[in-house]
Design a protein around this motif. Structure first.
Motif, short mmCIF file in Angstrom:
data_model
loop_
_atom_site.label_atom_id
_atom_site.label_comp_id
_atom_site.label_asym_id
_atom_site.label_seq_id
_atom_site.Cartn_x
_atom_site.Cartn_y
_atom_site.Cartn_z
N VAL A 1 1.20 -2.49 -11.17
CA VAL A 1 2.70 -1.64 -11.11
C VAL A 1 2.93 -2.36 -12.69
CG1 VAL A 1 4.98 -1.67 -10.56
CG2 VAL A 1 3.10 -1.28 -9.05
N GLU A 2 3.76 -1.41 -13.32
CA GLU A 2 4.53 -2.00 -14.62
C GLU A 2 5.94 -1.40 -14.36
OE1 GLU A 2 4.51 -1.72 -19.39
OE2 GLU A 2 3.16 -0.34 -18.22
N VAL B 1 4.01 -9.22 -6.39
CA VAL B 1 2.71 -9.30 -6.30
C VAL B 1 1.85 -7.94 -7.04
CG1 VAL B 1 0.89 -9.18 -4.22
CG2 VAL B 1 3.12 -10.32 -4.17
N LEU B 2 2.51 -6.75 -7.10
CA LEU B 2 1.89 -5.62 -7.36
C LEU B 2 1.71 -5.81 -8.86
CD1 LEU B 2 3.31 -2.81 -5.33
CD2 LEU B 2 0.90 -3.67 -5.14
N LEU C 1 0.85 -1.13 -0.01
CA LEU C 1 -0.15 0.13 -0.14
C LEU C 1 0.96 1.39 0.08
CD1 LEU C 1 -3.02 1.01 0.05
CD2 LEU C 1 -2.92 0.80 2.36
N THR C 2 1.96 1.36 0.60
CA THR C 2 2.90 2.25 0.67
C THR C 2 3.36 2.47 -0.61
OG1 THR C 2 3.19 1.95 3.14
CG2 THR C 2 5.09 3.05 1.60
N LEU C 3 3.95 1.58 -1.21
CA LEU C 3 4.71 1.48 -2.69
C LEU C 3 3.52 2.07 -3.43
CD1 LEU C 3 6.17 -1.88 -2.89
CD2 LEU C 3 7.40 0.33 -2.25
N VAL C 4 2.34 1.64 -3.54
CA VAL C 4 1.22 2.25 -4.50
C VAL C 4 0.93 3.67 -4.29
CG1 VAL C 4 -1.30 1.85 -5.15
CG2 VAL C 4 0.28 -0.07 -4.80
#
Length: 110
Positions: free
Chosen positions: A74-75, A67-68, A33-36
């Motif tokens: 994510v790309e 996972v993302l 969630l932080t990454l997104v």
């Protein structure tokens, strides 16, 4: 001339191929969630994997990005020695309208 990468190119899942439970599970983890959220605030392709301030090591970070990618969020692509990222917001929003908007809201309850 650009040197060939020693890494295998990442595999990406298109959001159209992602079940809703997979998307929800990917967004349920605090690190992911932080990454997104950080990607949502960054210009596309401007964030290398190592630029995120998250409390995990390299192997765990690679897993979280996998996972993302698998959830269609994510790309990634290699840019020289770095792997850079972009949030697939438009594609994900087309598949799951409003989901990212809820996750990214500033008044969210974590």
């Amino acid at each position: 001339m650009t040197a060939a990468s020693h890494r295998t190119a990442p595999e990406h899942t298109h959001p159209d191929d992602v079940p809703v439970l997979t998307a929800l599970a990917a967004l349920a983890d605090p690190v992911r969630l932080t990454l997104v959220r950080e990607l949502a605030r960054s210009p596309e392709w401007s964030r290398a994997c190592g630029s995120f301030d998250v409390p995990v090591g390299k192997a765990a970070l690679s897993h979280h990005f996998a996972v993302l990618r698998g959830a269609g969020l994510v790309e990634q692509r290699d840019q020289g020695p770095k792997r850079v990222n972009r949030l697939r917001r438009a594609e994900f929003d087309a598949r799951f309208p409003g989901l990212l908007e809820l996750v990214l809201r500033p008044d969210r309850c974590d």
